[in-house]
Design a protein around this motif. Structure first.
Motif, PDB file in Angstrom:
ATOM      1  N   ASN A 235      28.107  46.321  39.898  1.00 42.27           N
ATOM      2  CA  ASN A 235      26.874  46.287  39.924  1.00 42.27           C
ATOM      3  C   ASN A 235      27.109  47.694  38.415  1.00 42.27           C
ATOM      4  O   ASN A 235      28.156  47.272  38.339  1.00 42.27           O
ATOM      5  N   ARG A 236      25.798  46.969  37.552  1.00 40.55           N
ATOM      6  CA  ARG A 236      25.348  47.809  36.522  1.00 40.55           C
ATOM      7  C   ARG A 236      26.571  49.330  37.051  1.00 40.55           C
ATOM      8  O   ARG A 236      25.772  50.085  37.530  1.00 40.55           O
ATOM      9  N   PRO A 237      27.112  49.836  35.143  1.00 41.38           N
ATOM     10  CA  PRO A 237      27.754  49.527  35.288  1.00 41.38           C
ATOM     11  C   PRO A 237      29.231  49.086  34.985  1.00 41.38           C
ATOM     12  O   PRO A 237      30.382  49.374  36.120  1.00 41.38           O
ATOM     13  N   ALA A 238      29.393  47.718  35.030  1.00 39.40           N
ATOM     14  CA  ALA A 238      30.036  46.593  35.322  1.00 39.40           C
ATOM     15  C   ALA A 238      31.314  47.109  35.413  1.00 39.40           C
ATOM     16  O   ALA A 238      31.695  47.465  34.224  1.00 39.40           O
ATOM     17  N   ALA A 239      32.452  47.064  36.527  1.00 38.61           N
ATOM     18  CA  ALA A 239      34.005  47.121  36.383  1.00 38.61           C
ATOM     19  C   ALA A 239      34.723  45.880  37.074  1.00 38.61           C
ATOM     20  O   ALA A 239      33.549  45.447  38.069  1.00 38.61           O
ATOM     21  N   VAL A 240      36.113  45.834  37.336  1.00 36.53           N
ATOM     22  CA  VAL A 240      36.366  44.621  38.307  1.00 36.53           C
ATOM     23  C   VAL A 240      36.636  45.201  39.088  1.00 36.53           C
ATOM     24  O   VAL A 240      37.330  46.416  39.348  1.00 36.53           O
ATOM     25  N   LEU A 241      35.758  44.763  40.248  1.00 35.85           N
ATOM     26  CA  LEU A 241      35.978  44.923  42.313  1.00 35.85           C
ATOM     27  C   LEU A 241      36.877  44.090  42.467  1.00 35.85           C
ATOM     28  O   LEU A 241      38.134  44.829  43.008  1.00 35.85           O
ATOM     29  N   HIS A 242      37.270  42.405  41.992  1.00 35.15           N
ATOM     30  CA  HIS A 242      38.056  42.411  42.629  1.00 35.15           C
ATOM     31  C   HIS A 242      38.554  41.388  42.001  1.00 35.15           C
ATOM     32  O   HIS A 242      37.873  40.533  41.360  1.00 35.15           O
ATOM     33  N   GLU A 243      40.160  40.247  41.794  1.00 33.00           N
ATOM     34  CA  GLU A 243      40.512  39.185  41.285  1.00 33.00           C
ATOM     35  C   GLU A 243      41.374  38.740  41.991  1.00 33.00           C
ATOM     36  O   GLU A 243      42.102  38.581  42.474  1.00 33.00           O
ATOM     37  N   VAL A 244      40.537  37.743  42.374  1.00 33.74           N
ATOM     38  CA  VAL A 244      40.967  36.849  43.776  1.00 33.74           C
ATOM     39  C   VAL A 244      41.722  35.693  43.081  1.00 33.74           C
ATOM     40  O   VAL A 244      41.058  34.291  42.165  1.00 33.74           O
ATOM     41  N   HIS A 245      42.834  35.396  43.069  1.00 39.37           N
ATOM     42  CA  HIS A 245      43.436  33.559  42.665  1.00 39.37           C
ATOM     43  C   HIS A 245      42.608  32.584  43.459  1.00 39.37           C
ATOM     44  O   HIS A 245      43.652  33.119  44.280  1.00 39.37           O
ATOM     45  N   VAL A 246      43.028  31.526  43.010  1.00 36.83           N
ATOM     46  CA  VAL A 246      42.985  30.563  43.057  1.00 36.83           C
ATOM     47  C   VAL A 246      43.772  29.538  43.892  1.00 36.83           C
ATOM     48  O   VAL A 246      44.010  28.998  43.140  1.00 36.83           O
ATOM     49  N   PRO A 247      44.364  29.325  45.117  1.00 34.16           N
ATOM     50  CA  PRO A 247      45.343  29.014  45.180  1.00 34.16           C
ATOM     51  C   PRO A 247      45.560  27.308  45.293  1.00 34.16           C
ATOM     52  O   PRO A 247      47.255  26.450  45.224  1.00 34.16           O
ATOM     53  N   PHE A 248      44.336  26.878  44.844  1.00 35.29           N
ATOM     54  CA  PHE A 248      44.132  24.888  45.151  1.00 35.29           C
ATOM     55  C   PHE A 248      44.789  24.318  44.175  1.00 35.29           C
ATOM     56  O   PHE A 248      44.691  23.962  43.334  1.00 35.29           O
ATOM     57  N   ASP A 249      45.638  23.580  44.674  1.00 34.64           N
ATOM     58  CA  ASP A 249      46.004  22.218  43.409  1.00 34.64           C
ATOM     59  C   ASP A 249      44.962  21.245  42.808  1.00 34.64           C
ATOM     60  O   ASP A 249      43.830  21.107  43.339  1.00 34.64           O
TER      61      ASP A 249
END
Length: 283
Positions: A235-249
Motif C-alpha cells: 500500500n501507499r507509500p509503496a515499497a517492494v513487498l515481494h519479487e516473484v521469479h516466473v520460471p515458465f519457459d
C-alpha cells in the motif's frame, strides 16, 4: 546479466552489462491540504536488457507516480533512476510509453499515429538518430500488416475497434527509438475475450524483438503469463513487498495458466494483495 568475451592471455573475462532500468531507493511525497502525503518509500527495482517485468499492487499505491518519475515528468525527493548505467533522474525522452487508453490522435491516420513517437524523438536531444520518414513509413506499414491491420493504414482511429486501436498504440511505442517500454495497464479497458487475444498478441510480438518492458497491471494472471519477474508492491507509500521469479519457459502456452505451479503463484500473490487490502482498511 553477464557476457564473456574471450581474452587470449587470461581466458574468459566477465563484463557486467548494466540493467536497462535501475530504480534505486525512490522516496516521493506530495503536499495535500497542508499535510505530507508519502507515495513511494524507498522503492527499488530493476529491468534487465530484454526482460519483461510486471508490477502489481493495490490501487492508489503509487504505480503511476513511479512511471512519471521514470519518464522524467516528476523528480523524487530522494533516489535515482538509471538507464543502461547512466543517471537520468528527471530527464525526459528516454522511454517509450503505452497508456491505459490508446490516446491516438483522431485527425491522424493509423500509419501517422504509429509514426508519431519517432517524430517526437527526432525533435529531442536525448535519443539516437531517427530513420528518415520514408524508411520509417515502410517499416510501420510492414508492422501494421504483420499484426492484422493491413488495409487500415490510411484509416482513422474511430474506424477501428478497441483492440485494433490498442495494437496501433503498442506499435507506436514499439517503433520508437528508445529501448525501454513502459506499459501502463494497456488492456484494462478491454472486454475479457479481447483482453485475452491482446495478451497472446503481445507475447507473440514481444518474442520477436525482446524489448525491455516494465508493465503495470492489476491482473495477477496477466502478470504471470507475460512477465519474467513480478514485483508486488505494498500500500501507499509503496515499497517492494515481494519479487516473484516466473520460471515458465518461453514461448508461453495458453495452457500454462491451468498448471499447478502457475496456480500456486497466482494464489500466493493474491493472498499478499488481500493482506495489503486488509491493512489499508484497518489503518
Amino acid at each position: 546479466m553477464k557476457r564473456y568475451p574471450k581474452d587470449k592471455t587470461n581466458g574468459p573475462v566477465s563484463i557486467s552489462v548494466p540493467p536497462a532500468l535501475d530504480i534505486v531507493n525512490l522516496h516521493v511525497s506530495f503536499k495535500e491540504r497542508r499535510q505530507k502525503l508519502s507515495v513511494l518509500n524507498g522503492l527499488s527495482l530493476t529491468v534487465e536488457k530484454g526482460e519483461f517485468v510486471a508490477i502489481v499492487g493495490p490501487s492508489g499505491c503509487g504505480k503511476s507516480t513511479l512511471f512519471h518519475i521514470i519518464g522524467g515528468l516528476l523528480k523524487p525527493q530522494d533516489g535515482q533512476v538509471l538507464m543502461n548505467g547512466k543517471q537520468v533522474t528527471g530527464q525526459r525522452g528516454h522511454i517509450s510509453y503505452m497508456p491505459q487508453q490508446p490516446a491516438l490522435f483522431p485527425w491522424r491516420t493509423i500509419e501517422d499515429n504509429v509514426l508519431l513517437a519517432g517524430e517526437i524523438a527526432s525533435a529531442t536531444a536525448f535519443t539516437a538518430p531517427v530513420a528518415p520518414r520514408a524508411e520509417a513509413l515502410a517499416e510501420a506499414r510492414q508492422w501494421l500488416g504483420s499484426v492484422g491491420l493491413a488495409g487500415f493504414e490510411r484509416a482513422y482511429p474511430h474506424q477501428l475497434s478497441g483492440g485494433m486501436q490498442q495494437r496501433v498504440a503498442f506499435l507506436r511505442a514499439l517503433l520508437s527509438p528508445q529501448e525501454l517500454m513502459l506499459l501502463d495497464e494497456p488492456f484494462s479497458a478491454l472486454d475479457a475475450l479481447t483482453r485475452s487475444d491482446m495478451q497472446r498478441w503481445l507475447l507473440d510480438i514481444w518474442e520477436q524483438n525482446r524489448r525491455s518492458v516494465l508493465f503495470i497491471t492489476h491482473n495477477i494472471e496477466e502478470a504471470l503469463l507475460l512477465a519474467d519477474r513480478v514485483y508486488v508492491l505494498s500500500n501507499r507509500p509503496a515499497a517492494v513487498l515481494h519479487e516473484v521469479h516466473v520460471p515458465f519457459d518461453r514461448p508461453r502456452r495458453d495452457e500454462i495458466t491451468e498448471e499447478p505451479a502457475f496456480l500456486e503463484r497466482k494464489r500466493q500473490i493474491a493472498q499478499w494483495m488481500k493482506e495489503e487490502q486488509q491493512k489499508a482498511r484497518l489503518s
